[in-house]
Design a protein around this motif. Structure first.
Motif, short mmCIF file in Angstrom:
data_model
loop_
_atom_site.label_atom_id
_atom_site.label_comp_id
_atom_site.label_asym_id
_atom_site.label_seq_id
_atom_site.Cartn_x
_atom_site.Cartn_y
_atom_site.Cartn_z
N HIS A 38 -19.56 -52.02 -22.18
CA HIS A 38 -20.62 -53.32 -22.48
C HIS A 38 -21.46 -51.76 -22.47
O HIS A 38 -21.15 -51.58 -20.88
N GLY A 39 -22.21 -52.21 -22.54
CA GLY A 39 -24.24 -51.20 -22.11
C GLY A 39 -24.76 -51.80 -23.31
O GLY A 39 -24.80 -52.18 -25.14
N ASP A 40 -26.77 -50.96 -23.12
CA ASP A 40 -27.75 -52.06 -24.06
C ASP A 40 -27.39 -53.24 -24.75
O ASP A 40 -27.75 -53.46 -25.97
N GLY A 41 -26.02 -54.21 -24.04
CA GLY A 41 -26.33 -55.31 -24.47
C GLY A 41 -25.50 -55.62 -26.06
O GLY A 41 -25.08 -56.52 -26.81
N HIS A 42 -24.41 -54.32 -25.78
CA HIS A 42 -23.37 -54.25 -27.13
C HIS A 42 -22.18 -54.02 -26.38
O HIS A 42 -21.88 -54.12 -25.50
N THR B 153 -15.31 -44.43 -30.91
CA THR B 153 -15.52 -46.12 -30.89
C THR B 153 -15.70 -46.67 -32.54
O THR B 153 -15.58 -45.90 -33.59
N LEU B 154 -14.65 -47.54 -32.50
CA LEU B 154 -14.03 -47.83 -33.90
C LEU B 154 -15.07 -49.53 -34.44
O LEU B 154 -15.61 -49.27 -35.41
N THR B 155 -15.72 -50.49 -33.19
CA THR B 155 -16.67 -51.27 -33.63
C THR B 155 -17.90 -51.26 -32.56
O THR B 155 -16.95 -51.25 -31.00
N VAL B 156 -19.09 -51.80 -32.75
CA VAL B 156 -20.09 -52.01 -31.58
C VAL B 156 -20.57 -53.28 -32.21
O VAL B 156 -20.97 -54.00 -33.15
N ARG B 157 -20.67 -54.21 -31.52
CA ARG B 157 -21.05 -55.86 -31.94
C ARG B 157 -21.90 -56.18 -30.37
O ARG B 157 -22.11 -55.22 -29.85
#
Length: 71
Positions: free
Chosen positions: A52-56, A67-71
């Protein structure tokens, strides 16, 4: 002369059985939600690291760090 049976009605699209193209035992054993990493790891979504970080929220491969996905 041989007679061939005839169909009363032609088959419709809905009458065909729909199957997954893959019928191997390993594919049948996989959970419905599986993530794949370029390193070769394949696992359900709960078996990946979550950062978790920067709201993602990032899903990261525990084997190679990709990294597979950023949401």
């Amino acid at each position: 002369m041989t007679s061939a049976p005839t169909l009363e009605r032609p088959p419709t699209r809905t009458s065909h059985c729909r199957r997954s193209p893959s019928t191997s035992a390993s594919a049948a054993d996989r959970p419905k939600t599986v993530l794949f990493c370029p390193c070769g790891r394949e696992a359900s979504t709960d078996e990946w690291h979550v950062e978790h970080g920067d709201g993602h929220r990032r899903l990261v491969c525990p084997d190679c760090g990709e990294t597979l996905t950023v949401r």
